[in-house]
Design a protein around this motif. Structure first.
Motif, PDB file in Angstrom:
ATOM      1  N   ASN A  21      -9.035  27.394   0.839  1.00  0.00           N
ATOM      2  CA  ASN A  21      -9.940  27.043  -0.264  1.00  0.00           C
ATOM      3  C   ASN A  21      -9.537  27.676  -1.591  1.00  0.00           C
ATOM      4  OD1 ASN A  21     -11.890  25.541   1.358  1.00  0.00           O
ATOM      5  ND2 ASN A  21     -12.324  27.520   2.294  1.00  0.00           N
ATOM      6  N   LEU A  78      -5.535  21.150  -1.321  1.00  0.00           N
ATOM      7  CA  LEU A  78      -5.985  19.798  -1.001  1.00  0.00           C
ATOM      8  C   LEU A  78      -5.833  18.862  -2.202  1.00  0.00           C
ATOM      9  CD1 LEU A  78      -7.244  17.842   1.048  1.00  0.00           C
ATOM     10  CD2 LEU A  78      -9.497  18.640   0.268  1.00  0.00           C
ATOM     11  N   CYS A 129      -3.596  15.449  -2.181  1.00  0.00           N
ATOM     12  CA  CYS A 129      -4.185  14.152  -2.552  1.00  0.00           C
ATOM     13  C   CYS A 129      -3.481  13.543  -3.757  1.00  0.00           C
ATOM     14  CB  CYS A 129      -5.678  14.317  -2.814  1.00  0.00           C
ATOM     15  SG  CYS A 129      -6.594  14.612  -1.286  1.00  0.00           S
ATOM     16  N   ALA A 159      -2.953  17.053   4.165  1.00  0.00           N
ATOM     17  CA  ALA A 159      -4.381  16.899   3.879  1.00  0.00           C
ATOM     18  C   ALA A 159      -5.189  16.958   5.174  1.00  0.00           C
ATOM     19  CB  ALA A 159      -4.645  15.605   3.131  1.00  0.00           C
ATOM     20  N   LEU A 183      -8.040  19.635   5.944  1.00  0.00           N
ATOM     21  CA  LEU A 183      -9.409  19.169   6.185  1.00  0.00           C
ATOM     22  C   LEU A 183      -9.905  19.495   7.591  1.00  0.00           C
ATOM     23  CD1 LEU A 183      -9.240  15.754   4.324  1.00  0.00           C
ATOM     24  CD2 LEU A 183     -10.690  17.717   3.719  1.00  0.00           C
ATOM     25  N   MET A 220     -13.664  20.314  -0.222  1.00  0.00           N
ATOM     26  CA  MET A 220     -13.402  18.884  -0.364  1.00  0.00           C
ATOM     27  C   MET A 220     -14.088  18.316  -1.606  1.00  0.00           C
ATOM     28  SD  MET A 220     -13.837  15.746   2.313  1.00  0.00           S
ATOM     29  CE  MET A 220     -15.508  16.150   2.711  1.00  0.00           C
ATOM     30  N   ASP A 221     -15.324  18.678  -1.853  1.00  0.00           N
ATOM     31  CA  ASP A 221     -16.053  18.155  -3.006  1.00  0.00           C
ATOM     32  C   ASP A 221     -16.093  19.130  -4.176  1.00  0.00           C
ATOM     33  OD1 ASP A 221     -16.659  15.627  -2.022  1.00  0.00           O
ATOM     34  OD2 ASP A 221     -18.489  16.311  -1.038  1.00  0.00           O
ATOM     35  N   THR A 223     -12.518  15.688  -8.213  1.00  0.00           N
ATOM     36  CA  THR A 223     -12.408  16.191  -6.847  1.00  0.00           C
ATOM     37  C   THR A 223     -11.121  15.660  -6.233  1.00  0.00           C
ATOM     38  OG1 THR A 223     -13.558  14.305  -5.887  1.00  0.00           O
ATOM     39  CG2 THR A 223     -14.936  16.176  -6.611  1.00  0.00           C
ATOM     40  N   LEU A 270     -10.695  11.175   3.381  1.00  0.00           N
ATOM     41  CA  LEU A 270     -11.721  11.944   2.670  1.00  0.00           C
ATOM     42  C   LEU A 270     -13.112  11.347   2.883  1.00  0.00           C
ATOM     43  CD1 LEU A 270      -9.672  12.599  -0.556  1.00  0.00           C
ATOM     44  CD2 LEU A 270     -10.495  14.374   1.016  1.00  0.00           C
ATOM     45  N   LYS A 272     -14.315  12.159   6.302  1.00  0.00           N
ATOM     46  CA  LYS A 272     -14.715  13.570   6.397  1.00  0.00           C
ATOM     47  C   LYS A 272     -15.978  13.869   5.582  1.00  0.00           C
ATOM     48  CE  LYS A 272     -11.409  15.263   8.982  1.00  0.00           C
ATOM     49  NZ  LYS A 272     -11.675  15.989  10.231  1.00  0.00           N
ATOM     50  N   ALA A 304     -16.612  12.967   2.045  1.00  0.00           N
ATOM     51  CA  ALA A 304     -16.503  13.182   0.594  1.00  0.00           C
ATOM     52  C   ALA A 304     -17.630  12.457  -0.132  1.00  0.00           C
ATOM     53  CB  ALA A 304     -15.153  12.690   0.083  1.00  0.00           C
TER      54      ALA A 304
END
Length: 191
Positions: free
Chosen positions: A59, A69, A73, A81, A85, A93-94, A102, A119, A122, A124
């Motif tokens: 993170n 991430l 992307c 990715a 994730l 992610m957000d 994002t 995404l 998962k 998003a």
């Protein structure tokens, strides 16, 4: 006369002006995390796994708020990715960057449909908009702006579904189920 550093070898600073490269200002990135960004950009899954095992934060964000991430992307690197994730500690992610984009914004803008699909799968948030001057766009709007037809075609029904009046009506019904006071009714003109 040779240049002599004022730092002993064991106390050299982790960053220098040379760190301001393709990864922007380093923020609080460690050297491991900076290498994780490079691995994400190059889709080097084996290297990314090693770096994460050594302690690179999944993170961790650079000086403009972008994570590994984001780089995956941006460059369309699906395998890295997925690795990021699926990590149990992932929570970015957000997370928006400095411009409130994002990872989904970057994947949509660059036309990386498999990443957009991942995404969304998962979880998003499709409704997030950036705050760059003159923009205020969500992922679908970015896909349309940059002529990413496949991404736009994928996102359109999802966005329409997310904004259906039935969903809003359900939210209103939940609010209506709460008991109202007679004072509320008087203010609204019912008594």
């Amino acid at each position: 006369m040779a240049f002599k550093s004022k730092y002993p070898d064991s106390a050299k600073p982790m960053r220098s002006k040379d760190d301001y490269d393709a990864y922007g200002p380093p923020g609080n990135l460690t050297l491991l995390e900076k290498e994780l960004f490079k691995a994400a950009e190059k889709n080097d899954v084996a290297e990314a796994k090693k770096l994460i095992a050594k302690g690179a934060g999944v993170n961790a964000a650079d000086g403009v708020g972008q994570t590994a991430l984001f780089y995956a992307c941006w460059k369309g690197q699906l395998e890295v990715a997925e690795l990021l994730l699926n990590h149990p500690k992932i929570n970015c992610m957000d997370r928006p960057d400095k411009w409130h984009n994002t990872a989904l914004h970057y994947a949509a803008c660059c036309g990386h449909l498999p990443l957009v699909e991942l995404l969304v799968q998962k979880g998003a948030n499709l409704q997030l908009v950036d705050k760059a001057p003159g923009y205020g766009l969500n992922a679908l709007q970015y896909a349309k702006k940059y002529h990413r037809a496949k991404v736009a075609k994928f996102l359109e029904p999802l966005m329409a579904q997310a904004a259906e009046p039935e969903l809003l009506l359900n939210e209103l019904q939940i609010e209506d189920e709460q008991p109202s006071s007679s004072q509320d009714e008087q203010v609204l003109g019912f008594r």
